[in-house]
Design an enzyme around this catalytic site. Structure first.
Site, PDB file in Angstrom:
ATOM      1  N   ASP A 244       0.621  -2.445  -2.009  1.00 45.22           N
ATOM      2  CA  ASP A 244      -0.278  -1.849  -1.035  1.00 45.22           C
ATOM      3  C   ASP A 244      -0.776  -0.509  -1.567  1.00 45.22           C
ATOM      4  O   ASP A 244      -0.551  -0.160  -2.727  1.00 45.22           O
ATOM      5  CB  ASP A 244       0.421  -1.699   0.318  1.00 45.22           C
ATOM      6  CG  ASP A 244       1.501  -0.620   0.293  1.00 45.22           C
ATOM      7  OD1 ASP A 244       1.867  -0.152  -0.802  1.00 45.22           O
ATOM      8  OD2 ASP A 244       1.970  -0.231   1.385  1.00 45.22           O
TER       9      ASP A 244
ATOM     10  N   LYS B  65      -0.793  -9.746  -1.512  1.00 47.30           N
ATOM     11  CA  LYS B  65       0.063  -8.738  -0.901  1.00 47.30           C
ATOM     12  C   LYS B  65       0.730  -9.296   0.353  1.00 47.30           C
ATOM     13  O   LYS B  65       1.957  -9.216   0.512  1.00 47.30           O
ATOM     14  CB  LYS B  65      -0.753  -7.499  -0.545  1.00 47.30           C
ATOM     15  CG  LYS B  65       0.084  -6.358   0.038  1.00 47.30           C
ATOM     16  CD  LYS B  65      -0.771  -5.303   0.704  1.00 47.30           C
ATOM     17  CE  LYS B  65      -1.208  -5.759   2.080  1.00 47.30           C
ATOM     18  NZ  LYS B  65      -1.854  -4.679   2.861  1.00 47.30           N
TER      19      LYS B  65
END
Length: 348
Positions: free
Chosen positions: A234, A216
């Site tokens: 996320d 991420k």
């Protein structure tokens, strides 16, 4: 009386001969050729009753054997391609329909959030990667309030790697988990100095080797510091793509692959911004503002939140946890008079 019988017989005979001649003349074909004699018709066998719903050769619908009950539901009409038509959408969605719906949602979100951008303040790749690591388990607003002091004192990886951990902890205390985050940012700074000459690498395989950096964080850096497409999975992204039925996967890596297959690679970075912006402002986890949602007609989860427009407007978030560092205004307020996206207004 005896003479009248033969006279009447003669009249009957002449009448019969005249009738036969007339029939013979009427039966002749044009050109003087006699018409072909048709074969004597045989009695047609009795036809079996056609199954219910079929049409007989005579063009009349055959009666069904059993009468349908009076309370039976009407049959669903078949749409082209064999799919059942009706007001309710089908339980299963074809791959093509899913791709079209997903891309339309992204287009609608792009119009709703023309100013979508990474909400962490940064001036270079080093500041972005540190800020992204610090954003775990806290808001971007809190990180933006903390990093100015950090970067003012330690502007380079070399200086942060050689810093006193206690001093760094004190600066990072407002971000939460400050001891673990201090260890991560100092560790990645040391790795940048030792392995990459103090520069943030621009490859995924190199970024994920840094302490505290996962896929991420790596995609945030690649997409926003290097212009290389990446999907940022996320908590907001995970929640929304599952709510929209883009995928049923639960692991971030699998979500990334499933969603990435629905869009061209060039759209991945901005797609992430659009989805995250929407999740922070309108499509909340507990009380989504369905009545104020620009993609309500495309959302299979519409109705899980407040559908009344006036009540839904009260659920919108543009300041606390939703629109960090910006004034409390709806998205339309960030468009100038000509409809051109205006730059976001930073607090202070």
């Amino acid at each position: 009386m005896g003479e009248q019988v033969p006279a009447e017989a003669k009249k009957a005979t002449k009448a019969a001969e005249a009738g036969a001649a007339a029939r013979s003349a009427a039966a002749e074909e044009p050109g003087g050729k006699p018409a072909r004699k048709s074969a004597p018709k045989k009695a047609a066998p009795a036809r079996k009753a056609a199954p219910a719903g079929r049409v007989t050769p005579a063009g009349r619908a055959a009666p069904s054997k059993k009468a349908a009950p009076s309370n039976a539901e009407p049959a669903v009409k078949e749409a082209p391609g064999g799919k059942a038509g009706g007001k309710k959408p089908p339980k299963t969605e074809s791959r093509t329909a899913l791709v079209r719906r997903a891309r339309r949602i992204n287009r609608e979100l792009a119009e709703a959030y023309p100013y979508a951008h990474p909400e962490l303040d940064f001036e270079n790749p080093f500041q972005l990667i540190v800020a992204t690591v610090l954003s775990a388990q806290t808001t971007d607003l809190r990180v933006n309030q903390t990093t100015p002091a950090l970067f003012a004192k330690y502007p380079t990886p070399e200086e942060l790697a050689a810093a006193n951990p206690e001093e760094v902890e004190e600066i990072l205390r407002p971000c939460g988990f400050f001891r673990a985050k201090t260890k991560s940012v100092m560790g990645l700074s040391k790795a940048l100095v030792e392995d990459f000459g103090g520069e943030v690498p621009g490859r995924l395989e190199d970024l994920v080797k840094l302490p505290g950096v996962g896929r991420k964080t790596a995609f945030v850096v690649l997409g926003n510091a290097f212009g290389r497409p990446g999907i940022t999975v996320d908590t907001h992204f995970q929640r929304l793509v599952r709510r929209w039925k883009w995928t049923e996967e639960t692991e971030p890596d699998k979500i990334e692959a499933a969603v990435g297959a629905l869009f061209p690679k060039t759209e991945w970075t901005m797609l992430s911004h659009h989805v995250i912006f929407h999740g922070r402002r309108i499509c909340h986890a507990r009380k989504p503002a369905c009545g104020a949602c620009p993609i309500a007609p495309l959302c299979p989860a519409y109705g899980e939140g407040e559908t009344d427009p006036e009540k839904a407007k009260k659920l919108l978030k543009y300041e606390k946890g939703g629109f960090p560092g910006q004034r409390l205004k709806p998205p339309q307020a960030y468009l100038d008079a000509g409809g051109i996206p205006a730059p976001p207004l930073r607090a202070g």
